[in-house]
Design a protein around this motif. Sequence first.
Motif, short mmCIF file in Angstrom:
data_model
loop_
_atom_site.label_atom_id
_atom_site.label_comp_id
_atom_site.label_asym_id
_atom_site.label_seq_id
_atom_site.Cartn_x
_atom_site.Cartn_y
_atom_site.Cartn_z
N UNK A 135 -12.91 -6.43 61.97
CA UNK A 135 -13.87 -6.98 60.99
C UNK A 135 -14.54 -5.87 60.19
N UNK A 136 -14.98 -4.83 60.88
CA UNK A 136 -15.64 -3.72 60.19
C UNK A 136 -14.69 -3.01 59.23
N UNK A 137 -13.44 -2.83 59.69
CA UNK A 137 -12.46 -2.16 58.84
C UNK A 137 -12.19 -2.97 57.57
N UNK A 138 -12.06 -4.28 57.69
CA UNK A 138 -11.79 -5.12 56.53
C UNK A 138 -12.96 -5.09 55.55
N UNK A 139 -14.17 -5.18 56.04
CA UNK A 139 -15.33 -5.20 55.14
C UNK A 139 -15.50 -3.86 54.43
N UNK A 140 -15.04 -2.78 55.03
CA UNK A 140 -15.10 -1.49 54.35
C UNK A 140 -14.00 -1.35 53.31
N UNK A 141 -12.93 -2.08 53.46
CA UNK A 141 -11.76 -1.89 52.62
C UNK A 141 -11.82 -2.67 51.31
N UNK A 142 -12.61 -3.75 51.28
CA UNK A 142 -12.59 -4.63 50.11
C UNK A 142 -13.94 -4.64 49.42
N UNK A 143 -13.90 -4.44 48.10
CA UNK A 143 -15.14 -4.39 47.32
C UNK A 143 -15.77 -5.76 47.14
N UNK A 144 -14.96 -6.80 47.17
CA UNK A 144 -15.46 -8.17 47.04
C UNK A 144 -15.73 -8.72 48.44
N UNK A 151 -16.73 -11.55 49.42
CA UNK A 151 -16.17 -12.88 49.61
C UNK A 151 -14.69 -12.79 49.95
N UNK A 152 -14.01 -11.93 49.25
CA UNK A 152 -12.59 -11.73 49.52
C UNK A 152 -12.37 -11.16 50.91
N UNK A 153 -13.20 -10.16 51.31
CA UNK A 153 -13.10 -9.59 52.64
C UNK A 153 -13.38 -10.60 53.73
N UNK A 154 -14.39 -11.44 53.51
CA UNK A 154 -14.71 -12.48 54.48
C UNK A 154 -13.55 -13.44 54.66
N UNK A 155 -12.94 -13.81 53.57
CA UNK A 155 -11.79 -14.72 53.65
C UNK A 155 -10.65 -14.11 54.44
N UNK A 156 -10.41 -12.81 54.26
CA UNK A 156 -9.34 -12.15 55.00
C UNK A 156 -9.66 -12.09 56.49
N UNK A 157 -10.92 -11.81 56.83
CA UNK A 157 -11.31 -11.79 58.25
C UNK A 157 -11.11 -13.17 58.88
N UNK A 158 -11.56 -14.19 58.19
CA UNK A 158 -11.39 -15.55 58.72
C UNK A 158 -9.92 -15.89 58.86
N UNK A 159 -9.10 -15.49 57.89
CA UNK A 159 -7.66 -15.74 58.00
C UNK A 159 -7.04 -14.99 59.16
N UNK A 160 -7.49 -13.72 59.39
CA UNK A 160 -6.95 -12.93 60.50
C UNK A 160 -7.32 -13.55 61.85
N UNK A 161 -8.57 -14.01 61.99
CA UNK A 161 -8.98 -14.61 63.27
C UNK A 161 -8.26 -15.93 63.50
N UNK A 162 -8.08 -16.70 62.45
CA UNK A 162 -7.33 -17.96 62.59
C UNK A 162 -5.88 -17.69 63.00
N UNK A 163 -5.29 -16.66 62.36
CA UNK A 163 -3.91 -16.31 62.71
C UNK A 163 -3.82 -15.80 64.15
N UNK A 164 -4.84 -15.05 64.60
CA UNK A 164 -4.86 -14.55 65.98
C UNK A 164 -4.89 -15.70 66.98
N UNK A 165 -5.72 -16.70 66.70
CA UNK A 165 -5.80 -17.86 67.60
C UNK A 165 -4.46 -18.60 67.63
N UNK A 166 -3.82 -18.69 66.48
CA UNK A 166 -2.52 -19.37 66.44
C UNK A 166 -1.48 -18.61 67.27
N UNK A 167 -1.50 -17.28 67.18
CA UNK A 167 -0.56 -16.50 67.97
C UNK A 167 -0.85 -16.65 69.48
N UNK A 168 -2.16 -16.64 69.83
CA UNK A 168 -2.49 -16.76 71.25
C UNK A 168 -2.16 -18.16 71.77
N UNK A 169 -2.32 -19.15 70.88
CA UNK A 169 -1.91 -20.50 71.25
C UNK A 169 -0.40 -20.56 71.48
N UNK A 170 0.34 -19.88 70.63
CA UNK A 170 1.80 -19.79 70.84
C UNK A 170 2.14 -19.05 72.12
#
Length: 627
Positions: free
Chosen positions: A561-570, A572-591
């Motif tokens: 999360x910290x790395x993503x927020x440092x990487x993106x100037x927007x 809102x865009x960084x938040x969306x990527x973090x939420x997408x990464x956590x959602x994808x992580x849950x999907x992988x762990x569910x698999x």
Amino acid sequence: MKPDTDAMAPLNLGDLDLTTDEFILDEVDSKSFSVIRMEGMLSGFQSDLSSISSEIQTLQQQSVSMNMRLKNRQAVRSHLSQLVDELVVPGAMIQVILESPVTEQEFLEQLHELNNKINFAKELSFRETLACSDIQDIVDRLKIKAVTKIREFILQKIYSFRKPMTNYQIPQNTLLKYRFFYQFLLANERTVAKEIRDEYVDTMSKIYYSYFKSYSGRLLKVQYEEVADKDDLMGVEDTAKKGFFSKPSLKSRNTIFTLGQRGAVLSPAELEGPILIPHTAQRGDCRYPYETLFRSQHYALLDNGCREFLFLSDFFMVAGNSALDLFNSVMGKTLSLFLKSMSTYVSDCYDSIAVFLCIHIILRFRAITNKRTIPALDKYWDAVLELLWPRFELILEMNIQSIRNTDPQKLGVLDTRPHYRANPHPPWPTSGTQLNNNLKNSKTVEVENFVLKMAAEFPSRRDQLIFLINNYDMMLSVLMERAADDSKEVEGFQQLLQARSQEFIEEILSSPFGGMIAFVKESEALTEKGQLDRLKNDEARITQLVRGFSSTWKQSVEALSQDVMRSFTNFKNGTGIIQGALTQLIQYYHGFHKVLAQPTFRSLAVRSELINLHHLMVEVKKHKPNF
């Protein structure tokens, strides 16, 4: 005396010896006589009535005739009275015209009367009325005296315009109060009227030219010292510029290609705001971009031009093409000065934002003059636009070509933040304008290719993706401000942004959770082929994955999360990527859960150490950013 017994004796019809028929005849004769007599009386009465009717008709005819003669006499008397009044020149008129100042109300009133007498004398002269010769000499002398006094008065007012620091609007307003003076001259002494008109045109033409030449020159002294040149193109490498410690000015690479506060010049408050006072700006050490100076200069022209056109139309009584010709006689030199100045500026201008803002200013000012129904400046507005539009399109094409020819390796040190060159359309205002669609589309394609070339300069795929996402996000924001949400350009960049974001999510999850992700993908592929049993001997690998995830996932998610927020100037865009990464992580762990639930792995003891999926979702939500 013995009475006459015969006379007193009663009348005896028998003694008369009359028969019955004779008696009847006598009676009839008596009645006939009465009828005849009556008829005679009626006939006489009728004759009298006829005589009276004839007399009445005669009296009526006499009355009509007398009434007509009376009206004719009254009409003649009225006409003669008016003629006598017009032929008489009162002593009061003579005294006022000769002695009273022209500014007195009584002089203006007597001037109107004199004008009427002059016109009346002309009419009588045309009819060859001998009586007009009695007053012609007096009227002519009074006319000469009035013309002399009016000429002197108007010329003095015109000469007062020439005094330094004179507010010429004040004497103009004075002249408007005495506009009848020029009307009198125009009707009675055209040579003097032409003299006054020519003197006014010559005087005001020089005044406007001198004022605007001086004002424009002083305005240029408060312009930014450095302006965009041929090296200020989007594709020209930074090494062509001066050093970092050069004097700060508009020539910042970012400000040349970003609107910032420059667009405020088009706001209603600034567009029709007070003009700049150069010496005040110099005292305050203020500097302005060219479009601000352009706005001030042309608003002064608009204000003075509209006022002058109305004055000329009113005082000199002209309209239509005559009014336009007279206006051009007064303002022609000034307008030529402006066009020459604009031509010089445009020929060496590389600031596309300044040019486009100037175009917008002219379009707004033209709308203002149209609203005021003042056509005097229409040709000038068109001439300025004919200078600005081609230059704007040329600068735009030059930027496109420079981007096409850019070598990313010569652009100096790059970072992953949005690059000013990656703007698909510089933020020009688009309301009420017609950009060339071919230029827009061409520039968008070239900018997209330029971004890909620049991204290839980063050594790691992670940095490449961050650079692409940041620039695609910026490009999409610009496009959505200037195009419909469903446009092909917007849709295309949305797809690019989504694809690169998803790839980046996979990239950042691969480092802390790459082993688990690879195992899940491998297991799903084998399951589809019915070959999952090939992994039944990987108990050690599975145990390591289960325990490794349970012990490190929280720290890994926090670092991610910290790395993503440092990487993106927007954010809102960084938040969306973090939420997408956590959602994808849950999907992988569910698999991962689903794979270990297969019969092949049910006997593994390590399954009991798996984190409950619901518990994991609750814990993951705690790590979502609150931006």
